[in-house]
Design a protein around this motif. Structure first.
Motif, PDB file in Angstrom:
ATOM      1  N   SER A 267     -16.257  43.310 -46.622  1.00 44.85           N
ATOM      2  CA  SER A 267     -16.681  43.114 -45.230  1.00 44.85           C
ATOM      3  C   SER A 267     -17.266  44.376 -44.619  1.00 44.85           C
ATOM      4  O   SER A 267     -17.708  44.352 -43.469  1.00 44.85           O
TER       5      SER A 267
ATOM      6  N   ASP B 102     -22.867  39.068 -46.168  1.00 45.75           N
ATOM      7  CA  ASP B 102     -22.920  38.128 -45.051  1.00 45.75           C
ATOM      8  C   ASP B 102     -24.335  37.885 -44.533  1.00 45.75           C
ATOM      9  O   ASP B 102     -24.512  37.136 -43.572  1.00 45.75           O
TER      10      ASP B 102
ATOM     11  N   TYR C  73     -16.758  37.645 -40.788  1.00 43.15           N
ATOM     12  CA  TYR C  73     -17.027  37.841 -42.216  1.00 43.15           C
ATOM     13  C   TYR C  73     -16.816  36.532 -42.947  1.00 43.15           C
ATOM     14  O   TYR C  73     -15.744  35.914 -42.829  1.00 43.15           O
ATOM     15  N   GLN C  74     -17.830  36.101 -43.681  1.00 42.83           N
ATOM     16  CA  GLN C  74     -17.767  34.876 -44.474  1.00 42.83           C
ATOM     17  C   GLN C  74     -17.334  33.674 -43.633  1.00 42.83           C
ATOM     18  O   GLN C  74     -16.544  32.823 -44.070  1.00 42.83           O
TER      19      GLN C  74
END
Length: 700
Positions: free
Chosen positions: A409, A538, A136-137
């Motif tokens: 997320s 994302d 995530y990210q």
């Protein structure tokens, strides 16, 4: 160019774009389906365990026929839903608190009754069942999948059977408490930290220097400490249970209530002597620099750390006093329930122990979103200036001065895919080649008893029928007589609504206006709606929106469950009590029930045989047969006669049924004490009839 030619040209171009999008989505779907079958280890990653917890040893677990292939099981175990408990690199190398052995070592994982695995294609690091890597990210995290709580195992005489969709024996509270202690020991011991930092950096993933490792270890230790404090309960969950709703509720409140509301609560908080709990100056210092609208994980951890700090100007609260603050801002999650089994869930009209979630329309997507909020979805919710957004509109924030942006997320696409996967899951059949053959004559006699005593609530279904429908039969808590804590908490727990104060929200009896201090079920509904309406941050712009449209569209149109009125005998919702129907518990079909001990919604009865006995009351004779008032939980060794796990002779978790939340009373139909839905009480079963009914229950 004429207007008509211009319109035709634009329509032609639009049709091409739509065609390209459609083809792209079909190709992606085909590739995705093929990808799900790339991991087909014949043992599904399972490993043998020698001298595990409670002295258990077993060979490599086997699987029964449940409609899933090897690839189906492994994809379910290892597909992320967007959960991030802590950085992935940290989990790989973290040591146990009192040794250099890895925290994720098989012996330690087995101690908490999670299921160890060997490396396979989708699980190259050999994480336990339901533990998964999520990105995530740009950062990798270890989180939980559905399988962590919904994969069971039954052991018998050195053999082990994995049950896909079965209730876990996991002790999540024990795992998280031990994880916190291991991280604290790493921070406190220079040698331990040196090994930890070197090993994290050697992975050459998200970390390059020790200071970066130290800062993140402090931050994530604070987050897990915060979670453990907010969810501390005087009720010992032990193995095989979790108060998931209480924890989801608290996680929502943590990210919803604003600084002004927190200040008011701390200001009004009194000691038992009615003396002011905190001075104004202390409150000001504790809340200095905290965001006005959204208080995230780090900031709430900062609040808790400051409340306990002994530095000048801070309150230096004891753990007991921290719990007073917790009780004022949150709710104690004191109603642990058994992890429900998952077969027939997509075919059910209502789900959750108290039937809180309708399975119609987008219901499954909202339900699973709420679940990921509870199991460590990273909630990067932010305050933003008002503008039109679908998430703000659907969550009731259209007219707010500030709005909550529900960036997180949580992987909506995977949640939909996981729910689809469950459609093909079937309940496990009694393995006669392991536990012994069933007696056909006893089964038939038991079938007639079942028809008379059980079937009005627990319908029979064909476990393999593609068109099966599982109808939940609801029984009021007053009628069924089982422990009321879970149902009562779901309705009565309240909290600060933050930015959702005075929004309108629909119920089955009309719209309600959410108050500043509101039922948490209302706040949960608002935030899950907002998360579901927010595309995955994302993904690139086009894919983000295409995936989101596809996920919501398929969730709605591909769902065969339609909106319906709940079946059963319960108190209906009214305008004065719009959630009254939730004060009830659900009866569902009992196919595969042999693999789901302990029994009742809170796991307070260890075996099917014990479930057919009455709860001992003060005036009952001492020489009668009754449900055990205390027993051990934790062993997976199966008792094929009584149908349950071994519950004496070892040091697991002692289950004490006199505690609220743990009560083992009610559902005494077989004992002749609980009336049927029509109000009649049937005579208690004889000893012979009990065994006949058990024989039948093994067969379905």
């Amino acid at each position: 160019m004429t207007l008509w030619k211009f319109i035709k040209k634009k329509l032609h171009l639009a049709s091409k774009v739509i065609a390209v999008i459609a083809v792209t989505m079909v190709v992606a779907l085909i590739i995705g389906k093929a990808y799900q079958h790339w991991d087909d280890d014949p043992e599904r990653g399972a490993v043998a365990v020698d001298n595990g917890a409670f002295g258990e040893s077993y060979k490599t677990p086997i699987y029964l026929e449940q409609g899933w292939s090897e690839a189906d099981s492994l994809w379910f175990y290892n597909t992320t839903q967007g959960s991030g408990l802590l950085p992935y690199d940290f989990f790989l190398v973290l040591e146990q608190v009192d040794s250099q052995a890895l925290f994720r070592a098989t012996s330690n994982i087995d101690k908490f009754r999670y299921l160890p695995q060997k490396p396979t294609f989708f699980n190259p690091d050999g994480l336990p069942v339901g533990f998964v890597k999520d990105t995530y990210q740009g950062h990798d995290y270890m989180g939980f999948t559905c399988a962590a709580c919904h994969t069971g195992q039954v052991n018998y005489q050195g053999k082990a059977i994995r049950i896909d969709g079965g209730p876990s024996m996991a002790d999540m509270v024990g795992l998280l408490t031990s994880l916190q202690k291991a991280m604290e020991a790493t921070l406190d011991d220079p040698n331990k930290f040196e090994r930890f930092a070197n090993n994290v950096i050697a992975l050459d993933n998200n970390y390059t220097d020790r200071q970066q490792v130290k800062q993140d270890l402090l931050r994530w230790n604070d987050n897990i400490t915060l979670y453990n404090i907010l969810n501390y309960s005087h009720v010992n969950y032990g193995y095989a249970r979790l108060d998931a709703f209480g924890r989801i509720y608290n996680r929502v409140l943590q990210h919803v209530q604003n600084k002004s509301q927190v200040r008011d609560v701390l200001t009004l908080l009194k000691r038992p002597s009615h003396r002011q709990f905190l001075a104004k100056e202390e409150i000001d210092k504790v809340l200095d620099g905290i965001n006005e609208t959204i208080i995230d994980d780090e900031q709430f951890a900062t609040i808790i750390r400051r409340l306990a700090s002994k530095e000048p100007g801070y309150p230096a609260l004891s753990f007991r006093d921290l719990l007073r603050v917790r009780n004022a801002l949150f709710n104690e999650p004191n109603a642990p329930v058994s992890y429900p089994f998952l077969w027939d869930i997509p075919q059910s009209d209502f789900v959750q122990w108290n039937g809180l979630a309708s399975n119609a329309g987008l219901g499954p997507l909202g339900r699973n979103t709420g679940e990921v909020i509870g199991v460590f979805g990273i909630l990067d919710w932010e305050e933003k200036e008002p503008s039109f957004s679908l998430a703000a509109w659907l969550s009731g924030q259209s007219n707010k001065k500030k709005q909550v942006d529900f960036k997180s997320s949580i992987n909506l696409t995977n949640l939909k895919r996981l729910e689809n996967q469950l459609r093909s899951l079937q309940s496990p059949k009694w393995p006669e080649h392991i536990f012994g053959k069933l007696d056909p004559q006893q089964v038939e006699k038991g079938r007639l008893i079942y028809a008379q005593y059980c079937q009005s609530c627990h319908e029979l279904i064909d476990r393999a029928a593609w068109d099966r429908l599982m109808v939940a039969k609801m029984s009021s808590i007053d009628l069924v007589g089982t422990d009321i804590a879970m149902a009562s908490n779901s309705v009565n727990y309240i909290g600060n609504a933050g930015n959702f104060k005075h929004i309108y929200q629909g119920t089955d009896v009309g719209d309600v206006i959410v108050a500043q201090t509101a039922p948490v079920v209302q706040i949960l509904t608002a935030v899950t709606t907002g998360v579901v309406a927010t595309p995955d941050p994302d993904k690139i712009f086009l894919r983000r929106w295409l995936d989101w449209v596809y996920t919501l569209g398929m969730s709605f149109f591909d769902n065969t469950i339609k909106a319906s009125v709940k079946a059963g005998n319960y108190q209906p919702d009214t305008t004065a009590k719009p959630y009254q129907s939730l004060l009830s518990y659900k009866a569902r079909s009992l196919n595969g029930i042999w693999a789901t001990a302990p029994y009742l919604h809170n796991g307070s009865v260890p075996s099917l045989y014990d479930l057919l006995l009455p709860k001992k009351q003060p005036n009952d004779p001492e020489d009668g047969k009754y449900r055990p008032d205390s027993f051990m939980v934790g062993s997976r060794e199966f008792d094929p006669k009584k149908v349950g796990f071994k519950y004496t002779g070892y040091q697991g978790t002692e289950f004490k049924t006199f505690i609220a939340g743990n009560k083992n009373s009610g559902h005494e139909y077989a004992a002749g004490k609980t009336p049927q839905m029509d109000g009649t009480k049937l005579p208690p079963l004889t000893e012979e009839q009990r065994w006949q009914l058990i024989e039948y229950l093994k067969s379905i």
